[in-house]
Design a protein around this motif. Structure first.
Motif, PDB file in Angstrom:
ATOM      1  N   LEU A  19      20.332 -35.436 -15.065  1.00 32.28           N
ATOM      2  CA  LEU A  19      19.378 -35.152 -16.141  1.00 32.28           C
ATOM      3  C   LEU A  19      18.012 -34.730 -15.618  1.00 32.28           C
ATOM      4  O   LEU A  19      17.219 -34.137 -16.349  1.00 32.28           O
ATOM      5  CB  LEU A  19      19.202 -36.380 -17.035  1.00 32.28           C
ATOM      6  CG  LEU A  19      20.310 -36.656 -18.041  1.00 32.28           C
ATOM      7  CD1 LEU A  19      20.122 -38.019 -18.677  1.00 32.28           C
ATOM      8  CD2 LEU A  19      20.342 -35.581 -19.115  1.00 32.28           C
ATOM      9  N   TYR A  23      18.475 -27.773 -15.711  1.00 28.41           N
ATOM     10  CA  TYR A  23      19.378 -27.489 -16.824  1.00 28.41           C
ATOM     11  C   TYR A  23      20.247 -28.699 -17.152  1.00 28.41           C
ATOM     12  O   TYR A  23      20.535 -29.520 -16.289  1.00 28.41           O
ATOM     13  CB  TYR A  23      20.271 -26.286 -16.485  1.00 28.41           C
ATOM     14  CG  TYR A  23      19.482 -25.036 -16.178  1.00 28.41           C
ATOM     15  CD1 TYR A  23      18.845 -24.329 -17.194  1.00 28.41           C
ATOM     16  CD2 TYR A  23      19.363 -24.585 -14.864  1.00 28.41           C
ATOM     17  CE1 TYR A  23      18.118 -23.185 -16.914  1.00 28.41           C
ATOM     18  CE2 TYR A  23      18.624 -23.436 -14.577  1.00 28.41           C
ATOM     19  CZ  TYR A  23      17.996 -22.753 -15.601  1.00 28.41           C
ATOM     20  OH  TYR A  23      17.264 -21.635 -15.324  1.00 28.41           O
ATOM     21  N   LEU A  24      20.664 -28.781 -18.397  1.00 31.78           N
ATOM     22  CA  LEU A  24      21.507 -29.894 -18.847  1.00 31.78           C
ATOM     23  C   LEU A  24      22.970 -29.599 -18.570  1.00 31.78           C
ATOM     24  O   LEU A  24      23.818 -29.629 -19.452  1.00 31.78           O
ATOM     25  CB  LEU A  24      21.273 -30.152 -20.337  1.00 31.78           C
ATOM     26  CG  LEU A  24      19.910 -30.762 -20.691  1.00 31.78           C
ATOM     27  CD1 LEU A  24      19.691 -30.757 -22.202  1.00 31.78           C
ATOM     28  CD2 LEU A  24      19.799 -32.179 -20.142  1.00 31.78           C
ATOM     29  N   THR A  25      23.263 -29.324 -17.312  1.00 31.35           N
ATOM     30  CA  THR A  25      24.629 -29.024 -16.909  1.00 31.35           C
ATOM     31  C   THR A  25      24.940 -29.683 -15.568  1.00 31.35           C
ATOM     32  O   THR A  25      24.038 -30.029 -14.804  1.00 31.35           O
ATOM     33  CB  THR A  25      24.849 -27.506 -16.767  1.00 31.35           C
ATOM     34  OG1 THR A  25      23.896 -26.971 -15.830  1.00 31.35           O
ATOM     35  CG2 THR A  25      24.690 -26.798 -18.101  1.00 31.35           C
ATOM     36  N   ALA A  94      28.578 -29.271 -19.568  1.00 30.40           N
ATOM     37  CA  ALA A  94      27.350 -29.513 -20.311  1.00 30.40           C
ATOM     38  C   ALA A  94      27.190 -31.006 -20.593  1.00 30.40           C
ATOM     39  O   ALA A  94      28.171 -31.717 -20.826  1.00 30.40           O
ATOM     40  CB  ALA A  94      27.364 -28.739 -21.626  1.00 30.40           C
ATOM     41  N   ILE A  95      25.955 -31.483 -20.558  1.00 28.42           N
ATOM     42  CA  ILE A  95      25.645 -32.880 -20.886  1.00 28.42           C
ATOM     43  C   ILE A  95      25.316 -32.969 -22.372  1.00 28.42           C
ATOM     44  O   ILE A  95      24.382 -32.330 -22.840  1.00 28.42           O
ATOM     45  CB  ILE A  95      24.459 -33.396 -20.061  1.00 28.42           C
ATOM     46  CG1 ILE A  95      24.760 -33.292 -18.566  1.00 28.42           C
ATOM     47  CG2 ILE A  95      24.121 -34.840 -20.448  1.00 28.42           C
ATOM     48  CD1 ILE A  95      23.567 -33.634 -17.685  1.00 28.42           C
ATOM     49  N   ASP A  96      26.096 -33.740 -23.106  1.00 31.31           N
ATOM     50  CA  ASP A  96      25.837 -33.946 -24.532  1.00 31.31           C
ATOM     51  C   ASP A  96      24.820 -35.094 -24.661  1.00 31.31           C
ATOM     52  O   ASP A  96      25.172 -36.268 -24.641  1.00 31.31           O
ATOM     53  CB  ASP A  96      27.139 -34.309 -25.259  1.00 31.31           C
ATOM     54  CG  ASP A  96      26.976 -34.341 -26.773  1.00 31.31           C
ATOM     55  OD1 ASP A  96      25.864 -34.682 -27.234  1.00 31.31           O
ATOM     56  OD2 ASP A  96      27.951 -34.056 -27.485  1.00 31.31           O
ATOM     57  N   VAL A  97      23.548 -34.729 -24.776  1.00 34.78           N
ATOM     58  CA  VAL A  97      22.482 -35.720 -24.779  1.00 34.78           C
ATOM     59  C   VAL A  97      22.582 -36.646 -25.993  1.00 34.78           C
ATOM     60  O   VAL A  97      22.343 -37.851 -25.897  1.00 34.78           O
ATOM     61  CB  VAL A  97      21.106 -35.035 -24.744  1.00 34.78           C
ATOM     62  CG1 VAL A  97      19.983 -36.067 -24.822  1.00 34.78           C
ATOM     63  CG2 VAL A  97      20.961 -34.215 -23.474  1.00 34.78           C
ATOM     64  N   GLU A 122      15.186 -30.172 -25.249  1.00 40.16           N
ATOM     65  CA  GLU A 122      15.774 -30.507 -23.956  1.00 40.16           C
ATOM     66  C   GLU A 122      14.873 -31.360 -23.056  1.00 40.16           C
ATOM     67  O   GLU A 122      15.174 -31.550 -21.884  1.00 40.16           O
ATOM     68  CB  GLU A 122      16.209 -29.243 -23.199  1.00 40.16           C
ATOM     69  CG  GLU A 122      17.273 -28.444 -23.935  1.00 40.16           C
ATOM     70  CD  GLU A 122      17.882 -27.344 -23.088  1.00 40.16           C
ATOM     71  OE1 GLU A 122      17.319 -27.035 -22.014  1.00 40.16           O
ATOM     72  OE2 GLU A 122      18.926 -26.800 -23.486  1.00 40.16           O
ATOM     73  N   ARG A 145      12.993 -36.798 -20.244  1.00 37.14           N
ATOM     74  CA  ARG A 145      13.537 -36.510 -18.926  1.00 37.14           C
ATOM     75  C   ARG A 145      12.575 -35.591 -18.163  1.00 37.14           C
ATOM     76  O   ARG A 145      11.671 -35.006 -18.754  1.00 37.14           O
ATOM     77  CB  ARG A 145      14.937 -35.878 -19.017  1.00 37.14           C
ATOM     78  CG  ARG A 145      14.960 -34.448 -19.518  1.00 37.14           C
ATOM     79  CD  ARG A 145      16.386 -33.931 -19.687  1.00 37.14           C
ATOM     80  NE  ARG A 145      16.422 -32.477 -19.862  1.00 37.14           N
ATOM     81  CZ  ARG A 145      16.639 -31.610 -18.894  1.00 37.14           C
ATOM     82  NH1 ARG A 145      16.871 -32.051 -17.656  1.00 37.14           N
ATOM     83  NH2 ARG A 145      16.636 -30.308 -19.119  1.00 37.14           N
ATOM     84  N   ARG A 146      12.747 -35.538 -16.853  1.00 37.47           N
ATOM     85  CA  ARG A 146      11.962 -34.662 -15.970  1.00 37.47           C
ATOM     86  C   ARG A 146      10.464 -34.992 -16.001  1.00 37.47           C
ATOM     87  O   ARG A 146       9.618 -34.094 -15.912  1.00 37.47           O
ATOM     88  CB  ARG A 146      12.210 -33.194 -16.319  1.00 37.47           C
ATOM     89  CG  ARG A 146      13.607 -32.739 -15.937  1.00 37.47           C
ATOM     90  CD  ARG A 146      13.866 -31.285 -16.291  1.00 37.47           C
ATOM     91  NE  ARG A 146      12.929 -30.349 -15.693  1.00 37.47           N
ATOM     92  CZ  ARG A 146      12.941 -29.947 -14.417  1.00 37.47           C
ATOM     93  NH1 ARG A 146      13.861 -30.442 -13.588  1.00 37.47           N
ATOM     94  NH2 ARG A 146      12.056 -29.079 -13.967  1.00 37.47           N
ATOM     95  N   SER A 174      15.054 -40.783 -17.805  1.00 35.30           N
ATOM     96  CA  SER A 174      15.986 -40.635 -16.685  1.00 35.30           C
ATOM     97  C   SER A 174      15.233 -40.562 -15.363  1.00 35.30           C
ATOM     98  O   SER A 174      15.830 -40.670 -14.295  1.00 35.30           O
ATOM     99  CB  SER A 174      16.835 -39.374 -16.868  1.00 35.30           C
ATOM    100  OG  SER A 174      16.018 -38.244 -17.131  1.00 35.30           O
TER     101      SER A 174
END
Length: 318
Positions: A19, A23-25, A94-97, A122, A145-146, A174
């Motif tokens: 995370l 990117y959310l992948t 893909a991350i399903d948040v 995102e 996140r980030r 995260s």
């Protein structure tokens, strides 16, 4: 029971790290290396196939763009010529948040339960509100996140500043706790990895409450409020309220108003905002405590910190 070599927290630790990327992948190749962790995340619907990666590393570990040729992906290498790349190696997960946050917060008993609402696409989500420990009121709960990325953190902080709240936010993230030291105050920023339950699958509200109580000291000159008002230092004199939940609620409310520049507040307003009850007066809560008329005062239905009677000696009063 976890298999030998695995950690009960391995799945979410793996995902929390993912995370923090741009990117959310998650590349399938990475998921293959961590097969056990990725398998559980797929079963929970947190990871799902979506698209392909446009770039891979060649045999010299340099990034190269993939091309489509005769029914498959590949790239041309000066050393080896055309190299086919199996589709399974470049598939992106893909991350399903929304699904992830639903699992993470299952024990928080969020009020007004709804799907996470993205405040910053995102990057920042509103999750609802939860009560932690013995607090009288619920705290707004968000997920970010980030936060270790300066540009992402700036966008998140700008959004928070545009959305003021009367209660201090709990912002789960995260981002590793070691990287949160430069985040401005005003909210409780808590790394998810620090408050996971024994299963390593969900946030433990009891651990969140402990983190909130351990929040850094709030200080304004000669008035210092510590550990959620369990201890207050006023002009060098220390007052403690280890068991007085309602007492602490009053002090925190007055401190919040003081930080806003409001030195005196109607006692009726305090009783209502702190849910003291119809027949409970501020005076009744403190009249047997040494803090009354030393730390706090009440006159003509108005209450505040007793700056005009500030003690000068350094003592501790319980």
């Amino acid at each position: 029971m976890a298999k030998r070599g695995e950690s009960p927290r391995a799945e979410l630790t793996f995902l929390l790290t993912a995370l923090e990327s741009r990117y959310l992948t998650v590349p399938t190749a990475t998921a293959k290396q961590l097969a056990a962790e990725a398998s559980w995340l797929k079963r929970q619907g947190i990871l799902r196939p979506e698209g392909h990666l446009p770039v891979v590393a060649d045999e010299c570990d340099r990034p190269v763009e993939l091309e489509w040729s005769e029914g498959g992906f590949g790239y041309f290498s000066e050393l080896s010529g055309w190299i086919d790349v199996p589709e399974s190696d470049i598939q992106s997960l893909a991350i399903d948040v929304t699904r992830l946050l639903s699992i993470l917060t299952q024990d928080l008993h969020l009020s007004g339960r709804h799907e996470p609402h993205a405040l910053v696409p995102e990057l920042l989500w509103d999750l609802g509100a939860a009560r932690f420990g013995k607090r009288l009121k619920r705290n707004p709960v968000l997920f970010a996140r980030r936060l270790s990325d300066a540009s992402s953190a700036a966008v998140i902080m700008e959004c928070l500043q545009r959305r003021p709240t009367t209660e201090r936010r709990v912002i789960l993230t995260s981002t590793s706790g070691a990287l949160l030291t430069e985040i401005p105050g005003g909210s409780h920023f808590i790394s998810v990895e620090d408050v996971l339950d024994d299963r390593g699958r969900a946030v433990d509200p009891a651990l969140v409450a402990i983190r909130i109580d351990e929040a850094p000291t709030e200080s304004k000159g000669d008035l210092i409020v510590r550990a959620g008002a369990k201890e207050v230092v006023f002009f060098g004199e220390t007052f403690r309220f280890p068991k007085g939940v309602k007492q602490r609620a009053v002090i925190l409310y007055l401190y919040k108003k003081y930080a806003e520049g409001v030195l005196q507040v109607p006692s009726e307003q305090i009783a209502e905002e702190c849910s003291l009850g119809e027949r409970t007066r501020v005076r009744d809560l403190f009249k047997k405590h040494p803090a009354w008329e030393k730390l706090l005062f009440e006159q003509d239905g108005i209450c505040g910190f007793a700056f005009d009677k500030a003690p000068k000696s350094e003592k501790t009063r319980d």
